[in-house]
Write a protein that holds these residues in place. Structure first.
Motif: not given
Length: 204
Positions: A78-83, A144-152
């Motif tokens: 899992x990689x945490x990434x906001x985008x 919206x351009x609002x990206x939560x920090x989620x797992x990839x």
């Protein structure tokens, strides 16, 4: 493991507390036995738990060598990434040449890119491996351009189908499958998938 509970459809789960970030779990379902270890100190620590589960299953659950439809080992990363996860996958791993020009469509934004590759490792296709990805970016986030920090997530699975061979045990079958899975992860997945993703996230 001290947390025990039941789910719907006759599933039972035993797990450790998750607050520490590293925890073990096991579950019994009507047609499947699962064992997992999140963030183990080493893969061998996880394999020991899986071996114990398979040593106990024939006696505790009356599972015979003929009852095996498939045996799986999966590595998950899992990689945490906001985008935009899909856009990141395209940047880090690229696209097949036939699809690259699609990115030139004026005003286009990548909404979905979860490549998968499945290989047979023997002539009768009993042993297979699969590399897959799970992006968690939705159209709403892009709009919206609002990206939560989620797992990839990146998943690499080695699977062997069919009943056990004569003289084979669940543990010995698991050990062979684990060796295959580990070798492929170390030889291919780390350098060609995980490190490029890590580097792409670091420079963003």
């Amino acid at each position: 493991m001290r947390n025990f509970y039941g789910r719907e459809r006759g599933e039972f789960v035993l797990e450790e507390d998750k607050e520490r970030g590293s925890y073990r779990w096991a579950s019994v379902e009507p047609r499947r036995v699962c064992s997992g270890f999140v963030n183990p100190d080493s893969p061998q620590d996880a394999f020991k738990q899986h071996e114990l589960a398979l040593e106990l299953a024939p006696y505790a659950l009356s599972v015979s060598p003929l009852d095996c439809e498939s045996l799986n080992i999966m590595y998950g990363f899992d990689f945490m990434y906001r985008g935009n996860h899909s856009e990141l996958l395209v940047e880090a791993l690229g696209l097949p040449p036939a699809l690259e020009r699609m990115l030139e469509v004026p005003g286009a934004t990548v909404l979905g890119c979860e490549p998968a590759l499945q290989l047979a490792l023997d002539e009768d296709c009993r042993t297979q491996c699969r590399l897959s990805f799970e992006a968690r970016t939705a159209a709403y986030h892009v709009r919206t351009g609002e990206f939560p920090e989620e797992q990839l997530s990146v998943y690499f699975t080695a699977r062997r189908y069919g009943s056990l061979d004569p003289g084979e045990t669940y543990v010995s079958a698991l050990q062979r499958l684990a060796a295959i899975c580990t070798e492929l992860v170390d030889s291919y997945v780390v350098e060609n998938v995980l490190k490029p993703l890590q580097q792409a996230i670091a420079i963003r």
